[in-house]
Design a protein around this motif. Structure first.
Motif, PDB file in Angstrom:
ATOM      1  N   GLY A 128       9.051  11.295   5.056  1.00  0.00           N
ATOM      2  CA  GLY A 128      10.311  11.835   5.550  1.00  0.00           C
ATOM      3  C   GLY A 128      11.427  10.816   5.674  1.00  0.00           C
ATOM      4  O   GLY A 128      12.496  11.125   6.189  1.00  0.00           O
ATOM      5  N   GLY A 129      11.194   9.572   5.220  1.00  0.00           N
ATOM      6  CA  GLY A 129      12.208   8.527   5.349  1.00  0.00           C
ATOM      7  C   GLY A 129      11.844   7.431   6.328  1.00  0.00           C
ATOM      8  O   GLY A 129      12.624   6.518   6.563  1.00  0.00           O
ATOM      9  N   LYS A 130      10.640   7.493   6.893  1.00  0.00           N
ATOM     10  CA  LYS A 130      10.184   6.478   7.837  1.00  0.00           C
ATOM     11  C   LYS A 130       9.021   5.709   7.226  1.00  0.00           C
ATOM     12  O   LYS A 130       8.064   6.303   6.732  1.00  0.00           O
ATOM     13  N   ASP A 161       0.881  -1.160   0.000  1.00  0.00           N
ATOM     14  CA  ASP A 161       0.000   0.000   0.000  1.00  0.00           C
ATOM     15  C   ASP A 161       0.923   1.215   0.000  1.00  0.00           C
ATOM     16  O   ASP A 161       1.803   1.320   0.857  1.00  0.00           O
ATOM     17  N   PRO A 162       0.801   2.136  -0.961  1.00  0.00           N
ATOM     18  CA  PRO A 162       1.744   3.264  -1.039  1.00  0.00           C
ATOM     19  C   PRO A 162       1.898   4.033   0.257  1.00  0.00           C
ATOM     20  O   PRO A 162       2.955   4.619   0.522  1.00  0.00           O
ATOM     21  N   ARG A 163       0.874   4.009   1.084  1.00  0.00           N
ATOM     22  CA  ARG A 163       0.946   4.726   2.358  1.00  0.00           C
ATOM     23  C   ARG A 163       1.993   4.139   3.292  1.00  0.00           C
ATOM     24  O   ARG A 163       2.428   4.809   4.232  1.00  0.00           O
ATOM     25  N   LEU A 164       2.412   2.892   3.032  1.00  0.00           N
ATOM     26  CA  LEU A 164       3.436   2.270   3.867  1.00  0.00           C
ATOM     27  C   LEU A 164       4.849   2.638   3.439  1.00  0.00           C
ATOM     28  O   LEU A 164       5.814   2.323   4.120  1.00  0.00           O
ATOM     29  N   GLY A 165       4.989   3.294   2.283  1.00  0.00           N
ATOM     30  CA  GLY A 165       6.302   3.688   1.801  1.00  0.00           C
ATOM     31  C   GLY A 165       6.916   4.797   2.657  1.00  0.00           C
ATOM     32  O   GLY A 165       6.215   5.568   3.320  1.00  0.00           O
ATOM     33  N   LYS A 166       8.243   4.886   2.611  1.00  0.00           N
ATOM     34  CA  LYS A 166       8.971   5.837   3.470  1.00  0.00           C
ATOM     35  C   LYS A 166       8.727   7.295   3.098  1.00  0.00           C
ATOM     36  O   LYS A 166       8.960   8.185   3.910  1.00  0.00           O
ATOM     37  N   TYR A 167       8.282   7.536   1.879  1.00  0.00           N
ATOM     38  CA  TYR A 167       8.178   8.928   1.411  1.00  0.00           C
ATOM     39  C   TYR A 167       6.793   9.241   0.862  1.00  0.00           C
ATOM     40  O   TYR A 167       6.648  10.100  -0.001  1.00  0.00           O
ATOM     41  N   HIS A 168       5.776   8.571   1.362  1.00  0.00           N
ATOM     42  CA  HIS A 168       4.445   8.770   0.785  1.00  0.00           C
ATOM     43  C   HIS A 168       3.917  10.176   1.041  1.00  0.00           C
ATOM     44  O   HIS A 168       3.486  10.861   0.123  1.00  0.00           O
ATOM     45  N   LEU A 169       3.957  10.628   2.295  1.00  0.00           N
ATOM     46  CA  LEU A 169       3.450  11.960   2.632  1.00  0.00           C
ATOM     47  C   LEU A 169       4.610  12.937   2.836  1.00  0.00           C
ATOM     48  O   LEU A 169       5.733  12.546   3.140  1.00  0.00           O
ATOM     49  N   LYS A 204      10.628  17.019   3.655  1.00  0.00           N
ATOM     50  CA  LYS A 204      10.749  16.471   2.310  1.00  0.00           C
ATOM     51  C   LYS A 204       9.368  16.283   1.701  1.00  0.00           C
ATOM     52  O   LYS A 204       8.457  15.740   2.327  1.00  0.00           O
ATOM     53  N   LYS A 205       9.235  16.753   0.458  1.00  0.00           N
ATOM     54  CA  LYS A 205       7.970  16.625  -0.253  1.00  0.00           C
ATOM     55  C   LYS A 205       7.652  15.150  -0.500  1.00  0.00           C
ATOM     56  O   LYS A 205       8.488  14.383  -0.975  1.00  0.00           O
ATOM     57  N   GLY A 206       6.438  14.732  -0.177  1.00  0.00           N
ATOM     58  CA  GLY A 206       6.042  13.341  -0.329  1.00  0.00           C
ATOM     59  C   GLY A 206       5.623  12.998  -1.748  1.00  0.00           C
ATOM     60  O   GLY A 206       5.277  13.872  -2.551  1.00  0.00           O
ATOM     61  N   VAL A 207       5.643  11.707  -2.044  1.00  0.00           N
ATOM     62  CA  VAL A 207       5.265  11.211  -3.363  1.00  0.00           C
ATOM     63  C   VAL A 207       3.829  11.598  -3.690  1.00  0.00           C
ATOM     64  O   VAL A 207       3.519  11.999  -4.819  1.00  0.00           O
ATOM     65  N   HIS A 208       2.950  11.490  -2.720  1.00  0.00           N
ATOM     66  CA  HIS A 208       1.542  11.831  -2.935  1.00  0.00           C
ATOM     67  C   HIS A 208       1.404  13.261  -3.444  1.00  0.00           C
ATOM     68  O   HIS A 208       0.713  13.527  -4.444  1.00  0.00           O
ATOM     69  N   ASP A 209       2.070  14.201  -2.799  1.00  0.00           N
ATOM     70  CA  ASP A 209       1.971  15.603  -3.202  1.00  0.00           C
ATOM     71  C   ASP A 209       2.705  15.868  -4.515  1.00  0.00           C
ATOM     72  O   ASP A 209       2.246  16.673  -5.340  1.00  0.00           O
ATOM     73  N   CYS A 267       8.759  15.782   7.879  1.00  0.00           N
ATOM     74  CA  CYS A 267      10.094  16.147   8.355  1.00  0.00           C
ATOM     75  C   CYS A 267      11.015  14.929   8.282  1.00  0.00           C
ATOM     76  O   CYS A 267      10.646  13.831   8.696  1.00  0.00           O
ATOM     77  N   SER A 268      12.217  15.139   7.757  1.00  0.00           N
ATOM     78  CA  SER A 268      13.163  14.035   7.621  1.00  0.00           C
ATOM     79  C   SER A 268      13.928  13.764   8.918  1.00  0.00           C
ATOM     80  O   SER A 268      14.739  12.850   8.967  1.00  0.00           O
ATOM     81  N   ARG A 269      13.654  14.544   9.968  1.00  0.00           N
ATOM     82  CA  ARG A 269      14.307  14.309  11.262  1.00  0.00           C
ATOM     83  C   ARG A 269      13.336  13.711  12.272  1.00  0.00           C
ATOM     84  O   ARG A 269      13.625  12.681  12.874  1.00  0.00           O
ATOM     85  N   CYS A 270      12.184  14.327  12.459  1.00  0.00           N
ATOM     86  CA  CYS A 270      11.231  13.830  13.467  1.00  0.00           C
ATOM     87  C   CYS A 270      10.005  13.177  12.844  1.00  0.00           C
ATOM     88  O   CYS A 270       9.151  12.656  13.556  1.00  0.00           O
ATOM     89  N   TYR A 271       9.882  13.228  11.506  1.00  0.00           N
ATOM     90  CA  TYR A 271       8.852  12.537  10.721  1.00  0.00           C
ATOM     91  C   TYR A 271       7.443  13.089  10.908  1.00  0.00           C
ATOM     92  O   TYR A 271       6.465  12.431  10.567  1.00  0.00           O
TER      93      TYR A 271
END
Length: 421
Positions: free
Chosen positions: A375-377, A238-246, A276-281, A249-253
């Motif tokens: 954000g990488g999480k 599910d794309p929502r499970l990807g690290k960069y979907h939304l 970091k700009k998410g894939v969805h946006d 923040c790349s530090r605190c997420y």
């Protein structure tokens, strides 16, 4: 014949990759997962090539077999703008020729699994075309090392050179990618980009091919849509499970709506980290159609079985207790996909109890709560309390409420609404 293939992984010669990424381990775990074909990954690295030739038996051009699993010659390279590209080679001679040509553009091609190059996307595509390799952008939408973090179109990146596919990546699916009309003529690949051979990594995304044999030439025909060969299913997270979907923040997420991230100048209000700009946006920025190509295969959303089990046991996905149940399910029912999609819930409950059976039911019926990644999480899955409390026979009547995941920044002054890009 139908065969499931994961064509993008890495070897232990790439940074941040498990030392367990060896061909014997990969072959054994691919068989447990249900994969018939795996990309070698990192084949431009001469030491990884040596290991393939040591363990693998050549069964066709560009095709090697280890413990019943076919391996195709694949690699990923990084260009001068840190954009990643996936390559599929027709034979070992093409690998050697590509390595020789790239040596003048790379300081680490003989040491690193994913070499860094001083040439751009179009120049890499030109070289790939010359040696007969298939090429396309890796995980095309992720914000750090992908095509759309740097360019606004495939054409802008590759110019007039031919590319053969687009890899979706963990944070996007075909429904999202098809919002860009220029993609409609491209084949989509859904691959794991695995850095570990564990069951929640290898094959977490795969492609189901309809071909006559498990060889490079047949897979090539399917990717190019020739001779009746084709991809009949893309399957992945599910794309929502990807690290960069939304956007996050790349530090605190902390997750942000796009307008809030822009207003804050891409700095997190809570910790000062980079947003970091998410894939969805990013896809919504580029979207130019609601049409769907008629020949696009369906996309099956997956959640790794090990993660579902871990969620119920409240244990890590690589713990012995999770692996024991995972292996028991596969031994009884044959493959992970069968357990996730086909086996009756009552049969699963009879084997391992109601709790995990209800979680698999919730996955199938999109009743799991998904906390999106960003954000990488990676995103997370949660079993709703309504499902936990319900009896197995009452599950069909369950209603699950969603959760708001976005942080709402303070509106400190009118100046905070000035647009900042």
């Amino acid at each position: 014949m139908f065969i499931d293939a994961d064509l993008h992984i890495h070897s232990r010669y790439s940074k941040a990759v498990s030392k367990l990424m060896t061909f014997p381990v990969l072959a054994a775990n691919a068989k447990l997962k249900g994969l018939g074909i795996v990309g070698t990954g990192d084949i431009l690295n001469p030491r990884w090539e040596e290991e393939l030739l040591k363990y693998g038996q050549k069964v066709d051009e560009g095709t090697y077999e280890i413990k019943g699993i076919k391996f195709l010659l694949t690699a990923e390279v990084e260009d001068n703008k840190r954009v990643h590209h996936l390559l599929l080679f027709p034979n070992i001679e093409a690998v050697k020729e590509m390595r020789e040509r790239l040596e003048r553009y790379s300081n680490d091609i003989n040491s690193e699994g994913r070499p860094h190059l001083t040439i751009n996307a179009a120049e890499i595509a030109d070289l790939a075309n010359e040696v007969g390799a298939l090429i396309g952008p890796s995980h095309a939408f992720t914000p750090w090392t992908a095509l759309y973090k740097e360019y606004n179109s495939v054409k802008e990146a590759y110019g007039n050179y031919k590319i053969h596919f687009l890899e979706l990546g963990l944070s996007a699916d075909s429904y999202m990618a098809d919002k860009i009309k220029a993609h409609h003529k491209l084949t989509y690949l859904s691959n794991s980009d695995a850095h570990s051979p564990m069951p929640h990594r290898l094959g977490r995304e795969f492609n189901r091919f309809e071909v006559e044999d498990a060889t490079f030439e047949e897979i090539k025909k399917a990717i190019l849509k020739r001779g009746g060969r084709k991809i009949i299913l893309n399957a992945g997270l599910d794309p929502r499970l990807g690290k960069y979907h939304l956007t996050a923040c790349s530090r605190c997420y902390t997750k942000y709506r796009l307008e809030d991230a822009k207003r804050l100048g891409w700095r997190c209000e809570l910790c000062g980290g980079v947003i970091k700009k998410g894939v969805h946006d990013r896809i919504l920025e580029l979207a130019d159609t609601d049409e769907k190509p008629k020949d696009r295969p369906p996309y099956l959303h997956l959640a790794p079985l090990a993660e579902i089990i871990a969620m119920i046991l409240n244990k890590g996905v690589e713990t012995k207790s999770v692996k024991r149940i995972w292996e028991r399910l596969l031994k009884e029912f044959g493959s992970e996909i069968r357990v996730l999609v086909d086996v009756p819930i009552e049969a699963i409950a009879e084997l391992i109890g109601n709790d995990i059976a209800k979680a698999i039911w919730a996955f199938r019926n999109e009743k799991l709560i998904v906390v999106p990644g960003g954000g990488g999480k990676y995103g997370e899955i949660k079993l709703p309390e309504e499902v936990k409390r319900a009896k197995l026979e009452d599950l069909e009547n369950i209603e699950v409420r969603g959760e708001d995941v976005y942080y709402k920044p303070k509106q400190s002054s009118l100046l905070s609404f000035i647009k900042r890009d």
